[in-house]
Design a protein around this motif. Structure first.
Motif, PDB file in Angstrom:
ATOM      1  N   VAL A 182      -6.435   2.152  -7.293  1.00  0.00           N
ATOM      2  CA  VAL A 182      -5.219   2.961  -7.184  1.00  0.00           C
ATOM      3  C   VAL A 182      -4.191   2.447  -8.193  1.00  0.00           C
ATOM      4  CG1 VAL A 182      -3.331   3.641  -5.665  1.00  0.00           C
ATOM      5  CG2 VAL A 182      -5.634   3.413  -4.762  1.00  0.00           C
ATOM      6  N   VAL A 232       0.973   8.472   3.182  1.00  0.00           N
ATOM      7  CA  VAL A 232      -0.466   8.394   3.369  1.00  0.00           C
ATOM      8  C   VAL A 232      -1.151   9.735   3.141  1.00  0.00           C
ATOM      9  CG1 VAL A 232      -2.246   8.041   5.114  1.00  0.00           C
ATOM     10  CG2 VAL A 232      -0.411   6.376   4.857  1.00  0.00           C
ATOM     11  N   ARG A 233      -0.493  10.806   3.579  1.00  0.00           N
ATOM     12  CA  ARG A 233      -1.178  12.105   3.428  1.00  0.00           C
ATOM     13  C   ARG A 233      -1.385  12.487   1.964  1.00  0.00           C
ATOM     14  NH1 ARG A 233       2.629  16.343   2.621  1.00  0.00           N
ATOM     15  NH2 ARG A 233       4.741  15.630   3.072  1.00  0.00           N
ATOM     16  N   ARG A 234      -0.463  12.018   1.093  1.00  0.00           N
ATOM     17  CA  ARG A 234      -0.651  12.283  -0.341  1.00  0.00           C
ATOM     18  C   ARG A 234      -1.900  11.557  -0.853  1.00  0.00           C
ATOM     19  NH1 ARG A 234       4.848  13.552  -2.205  1.00  0.00           N
ATOM     20  NH2 ARG A 234       5.073  15.505  -1.091  1.00  0.00           N
ATOM     21  N   LEU A 235      -2.061  10.322  -0.417  1.00  0.00           N
ATOM     22  CA  LEU A 235      -3.222   9.536  -0.843  1.00  0.00           C
ATOM     23  C   LEU A 235      -4.513  10.147  -0.303  1.00  0.00           C
ATOM     24  CD1 LEU A 235      -1.767   5.942  -0.364  1.00  0.00           C
ATOM     25  CD2 LEU A 235      -2.327   7.040  -2.531  1.00  0.00           C
ATOM     26  N   GLU A 236      -4.438  10.611   0.941  1.00  0.00           N
ATOM     27  CA  GLU A 236      -5.636  11.224   1.518  1.00  0.00           C
ATOM     28  C   GLU A 236      -5.978  12.527   0.800  1.00  0.00           C
ATOM     29  OE1 GLU A 236      -5.866   9.585   6.072  1.00  0.00           O
ATOM     30  OE2 GLU A 236      -4.484  11.244   5.671  1.00  0.00           O
ATOM     31  N   GLU A 245      -7.695  11.623  -2.409  1.00  0.00           N
ATOM     32  CA  GLU A 245      -9.089  11.281  -2.119  1.00  0.00           C
ATOM     33  C   GLU A 245      -9.931  12.543  -1.936  1.00  0.00           C
ATOM     34  OE1 GLU A 245      -9.739   7.097   0.324  1.00  0.00           O
ATOM     35  OE2 GLU A 245      -9.261   8.892   1.442  1.00  0.00           O
ATOM     36  N   VAL A 304     -15.452   8.694  -1.346  1.00  0.00           N
ATOM     37  CA  VAL A 304     -14.440   8.175  -2.264  1.00  0.00           C
ATOM     38  C   VAL A 304     -13.605   7.124  -1.539  1.00  0.00           C
ATOM     39  CG1 VAL A 304     -12.348   8.752  -3.549  1.00  0.00           C
ATOM     40  CG2 VAL A 304     -14.336  10.251  -3.669  1.00  0.00           C
ATOM     41  N   THR A 305     -13.489   5.968  -2.132  1.00  0.00           N
ATOM     42  CA  THR A 305     -12.692   4.906  -1.536  1.00  0.00           C
ATOM     43  C   THR A 305     -11.648   4.435  -2.533  1.00  0.00           C
ATOM     44  OG1 THR A 305     -14.695   4.168  -0.418  1.00  0.00           O
ATOM     45  CG2 THR A 305     -12.817   2.691  -0.340  1.00  0.00           C
ATOM     46  N   LEU A 306     -10.411   4.424  -2.079  1.00  0.00           N
ATOM     47  CA  LEU A 306      -9.353   3.894  -2.934  1.00  0.00           C
ATOM     48  C   LEU A 306      -9.292   2.386  -2.717  1.00  0.00           C
ATOM     49  CD1 LEU A 306      -6.578   6.577  -2.313  1.00  0.00           C
ATOM     50  CD2 LEU A 306      -8.277   6.491  -4.135  1.00  0.00           C
ATOM     51  N   PHE A 344       0.183  -0.701  -1.605  1.00  0.00           N
ATOM     52  CA  PHE A 344      -1.149  -0.210  -1.235  1.00  0.00           C
ATOM     53  C   PHE A 344      -2.001  -1.392  -0.782  1.00  0.00           C
ATOM     54  CE2 PHE A 344      -5.571   0.743  -2.109  1.00  0.00           C
ATOM     55  CZ  PHE A 344      -5.705   2.007  -1.538  1.00  0.00           C
ATOM     56  N   GLU A 377      -5.814  -2.522   0.964  1.00  0.00           N
ATOM     57  CA  GLU A 377      -7.110  -2.173   1.524  1.00  0.00           C
ATOM     58  C   GLU A 377      -7.142  -2.693   2.956  1.00  0.00           C
ATOM     59  OE1 GLU A 377     -10.528  -3.368  -0.880  1.00  0.00           O
ATOM     60  OE2 GLU A 377      -9.242  -3.085  -2.620  1.00  0.00           O
ATOM     61  N   ALA A 400       1.412   2.346   7.658  1.00  0.00           N
ATOM     62  CA  ALA A 400       0.683   3.563   7.988  1.00  0.00           C
ATOM     63  C   ALA A 400      -0.732   3.314   7.508  1.00  0.00           C
ATOM     64  CB  ALA A 400       1.289   4.744   7.259  1.00  0.00           C
ATOM     65  N   THR A 410      -5.144   4.231   7.370  1.00  0.00           N
ATOM     66  CA  THR A 410      -6.321   5.066   7.584  1.00  0.00           C
ATOM     67  C   THR A 410      -7.465   4.080   7.767  1.00  0.00           C
ATOM     68  OG1 THR A 410      -7.058   5.087   5.286  1.00  0.00           O
ATOM     69  CG2 THR A 410      -5.353   6.664   5.879  1.00  0.00           C
ATOM     70  N   ASP A 467      -9.712   3.229   5.631  1.00  0.00           N
ATOM     71  CA  ASP A 467      -9.995   2.433   4.439  1.00  0.00           C
ATOM     72  C   ASP A 467      -8.805   1.644   3.923  1.00  0.00           C
ATOM     73  OD1 ASP A 467     -12.448   3.694   4.449  1.00  0.00           O
ATOM     74  OD2 ASP A 467     -11.703   5.325   3.178  1.00  0.00           O
ATOM     75  N   PHE A 468      -7.638   2.249   4.049  1.00  0.00           N
ATOM     76  CA  PHE A 468      -6.498   1.607   3.426  1.00  0.00           C
ATOM     77  C   PHE A 468      -5.237   1.839   4.239  1.00  0.00           C
ATOM     78  CE2 PHE A 468      -6.612   5.903   1.703  1.00  0.00           C
ATOM     79  CZ  PHE A 468      -5.300   6.310   1.858  1.00  0.00           C
ATOM     80  N   VAL A 513      -0.671   1.794   3.914  1.00  0.00           N
ATOM     81  CA  VAL A 513       0.505   1.692   3.065  1.00  0.00           C
ATOM     82  C   VAL A 513       1.538   0.880   3.829  1.00  0.00           C
ATOM     83  CG1 VAL A 513       2.333   2.932   1.872  1.00  0.00           C
ATOM     84  CG2 VAL A 513       0.028   3.900   1.950  1.00  0.00           C
ATOM     85  N   ARG A 546       5.234  -0.516   4.134  1.00  0.00           N
ATOM     86  CA  ARG A 546       6.581  -0.198   3.642  1.00  0.00           C
ATOM     87  C   ARG A 546       7.547  -1.261   4.128  1.00  0.00           C
ATOM     88  NH1 ARG A 546       5.078   5.032   6.689  1.00  0.00           N
ATOM     89  NH2 ARG A 546       3.812   6.124   5.141  1.00  0.00           N
ATOM     90  N   THR A 558      -0.600  -2.711  -6.098  1.00  0.00           N
ATOM     91  CA  THR A 558      -0.064  -1.403  -6.472  1.00  0.00           C
ATOM     92  C   THR A 558       1.171  -1.215  -5.609  1.00  0.00           C
ATOM     93  OG1 THR A 558      -2.228  -0.537  -6.939  1.00  0.00           O
ATOM     94  CG2 THR A 558      -0.483   1.066  -6.608  1.00  0.00           C
TER      95      THR A 558
END
Lengths: 434, 143
Positions: A375, A384-388, A391, A408-410, B9, B11, B37, B39, B41-42, B44, B46, B65
């Motif tokens: 990234v 997060v939704r932008r990143l998802e 992806e 796909v993995t960031l 960012f 992981e 926040a 998911t 895999d990763f 964020v 803040r 990042t």
């Protein structure tokens, strides 16, 4: 309409008989004259007499590029140097160059197939052919040159470079045919436009292009900009030079001159020979060469062979234009995947030269491809939704381009391995497991 | 009235959050508010910190990042309905709230929340018109 109808249109049965006889002679010759091959035969417990049918070809050892380097410069020659009348070589940018030698008879065979190739493209004694392939150690220039003289064309040996002069010559001398790499053809087209010369002022009508992979899109562009018909020619010094295979006017693949070379397609991983119609690595066995014969030379070029009848009437097997190199190919669930395809999707997405890595694994007997993407700050968002979404978009594009579903993995930056030379783009965990 | 927020960012791997906080600690940066926040895999991360510009540089230099975004720090009565009132005002003016999280620091008897909205200027104006108190960046960093 044929240059050499007897050989070009030989019924398969007769052709295969001819191939077997020539293969047996070649095998016997290398066994007695080339220590490298004798050793390789002995390791396999093989003798020349064991080659009784064309199927027995599969018993023969492969020849790979390192074999050629290990025997630098002359140890793979099957005749004394006194019989060699020409020596060519590869550039040797990745180590010792590869040296190939030709006897008088070899040059004769080569000019015959180069002439045949030019004849495919309709080049005849009426033509003025400008050869802008490099002359010298590279086989391109002189290979085409001898063929062009044999068809009786008026040959202009311009060699490569000096672009403006090439165009002046093309215009003033009235060149009707051009032979060079496809990328140089575009350089010439560009220079012509810059010089304000219209293609109508030229007599050029046909081009013979090869020595690098090119696409149909590139063919259309060359044809439009130069106002010619473009043909694909294939060859490599290790096997002969230009004229190992050539496209006929049907343009549905390149006929391999099977009276001189036996082609095979193998699975580059398992090394097993694949049937016609299946893509894989091209392998050639030369069956007429005296000076530098090769048995089952692995080209690393990827193609596919077709035996279906060609409307042109020639019986020689056709190969698809080169689709890539197997050095960096992955086969995932039977689908060929190249890192370069992933790269083009990522570039398209506006991420200039992103760092990415392909990880292949086998989960529950199914191949799984994970594309890891670092990234960058440009791609990053605190949402997060932008990143998802990013992806998801990348995944959709990759799925459709590659033809398989990927993951796909960031990943964080600098997490993927960097290397000084060629980037290592792939980790194949499947091989680690067996 | 804008407050600088640092986003990182990460992981979803063991030790990554610890790596960030250790790095900030070694640089003598104090974290004022934090939210993650994530998911599968990763994630964020803040942060509101006392020295946002320094934090940004240090994290970047250490190959994270990282981005700097502007958010608002909203003060509201620490009693039932305090947050609801603020959100209603934003909603009435069609201002989209991306996310929010609570601020740890104390500012008297009020509760402090960090709001991330798309239309930050509008939000500042509208909340001001409704006498909702926003804290400026410098005040937040110094809390």
């Amino acid at each position: 309409m044929y240059w050499n109808e007897i050989y070009e249109c030989m019924p398969r049965e007769g052709l295969e008989q001819l191939q077997l006889e020539r293969l047996q002679q070649t095998v016997t010759r290398v066994y007695h004259n080339v220590p490298h091959y004798r050793r390789a035969f002995q390791e396999k417990g093989l003798e020349p007499g064991d080659i009784k049918s064309l199927k027995d070809l599969q018993k023969l050892p492969f020849t790979v590029k390192t074999d050629l380097r290990d025997n630098y410069p002359y140890d793979l020659f099957a005749v004394p140097l006194s019989e060699i009348v020409r020596i060519h070589s590869s550039s040797g940018t990745t180590g010792k160059p590869i040296v190939v030698g030709y006897t008088r008879q070899d040059l004769n065979s080569w000019s015959e197939i180069a002439a045949r190739s030019l004849h495919f493209a309709g080049v005849s004694k009426q033509d003025v052919i400008q050869i802008s392939f490099g002359y010298g150690l590279f086989t391109g220039g002189l290979g085409i040159h001898d063929g062009a003289e044999r068809v009786g064309a008026s040959v202009i040996p311009t060699s490569g470079g000096n672009t403006q002069k090439q165009i002046m010559i093309m215009k003033d001398f009235g060149s009707t045919a051009l032979a060079c790499t496809p990328s140089y053809a575009l350089v010439l087209a560009e220079a012509m436009e810059e010089m304000g010369i219209d293609k109508e002022e030229m007599k050029l009508r046909v081009g013979i292009f090869g020595a690098e992979p090119w696409t149909q899109g590139m063919r259309r562009e060359i044809e439009n900009r130069l106002g010619i018909v473009a043909y694909d020619i294939y060859g490599l010094s290790e096997v002969m030079g230009p004229g190992v295979a050539m496209e006929c006017s049907e343009k549905i693949g390149l006929h391999i001159f099977e009276d001189h070379f036996i082609p095979e397609i193998i699975n580059p991983e398992t090394e097993e020979t694949l049937p016609y119609g299946e893509p894989g690595e091209l392998v050639f066995t030369s069956i007429t060469k005296e000076g530098f014969p090769v048995l089952r030379y692995r080209t690393r070029d990827l193609s596919c062979l077709h035996l279906e009848e060609c409307p042109c009437g020639r019986t020689h097997v056709r190969m698809d234009r080169i689709m890539g190199r197997c050095d960096d190919m992955l086969i995932i669930r039977g689908v060929n995947v190249f890192p370069s395809q992933v790269e083009s999707v990522l570039m398209e997405n506006g991420n200039a030269s992103p760092h990415y890595h392909l990880v292949v694994d086998r989960v529950n007997n199914l191949d799984v491809l994970e594309v890891q993407i670092e990234v960058s700050e440009d791609m990053f968002s605190d949402q997060v939704r932008r990143l998802e979404e990013l992806e998801r978009i990348i995944k959709q594009k990759l799925d459709s381009v590659l033809g398989i579903s990927v993951m796909v993995t960031l990943v964080e930056p600098k997490k993927l391995a960097r290397s000084e030379g060629k980037a290592k783009r792939v980790t194949d965990k499947r091989q680690l497991k067996d | 009235m804008r407050v600088k927020q640092i986003s990182i960012f990460l992981e979803n791997k063991r030790g990554r959050l610890a790596a960030v906080t250790r790095l900030l600690a070694d640089t003598k940066i104090n974290i004022r508010a934090l939210s993650i926040a994530d998911t599968t895999d990763f994630g964020v991360l803040r942060l509101i910190v006392d020295q946002p510009d320094l934090a940004y540089q240090v994290l970047k230099k250490n190959d994270f990042t990282v981005s700097e975004t502007e958010v608002i720090a909203v003060e509201m009565p620490d009693k039932p309905g305090g947050l609801a009132k603020v959100l209603e005002i934003l909603d009435q003016h069609n201002i989209n709230l991306e996310y929010l999280y609570a601020f740890y620091g104390q500012s008297g008897h009020e509760a402090l929340n960090i709001f991330r909205v798309e239309q930050i200027d509008e939000a500042i104006q509208v909340l001001g018109e409704h006498h909702i108190k926003l804290l400026p960046g410098d005040a937040v960093y110094a809390l």
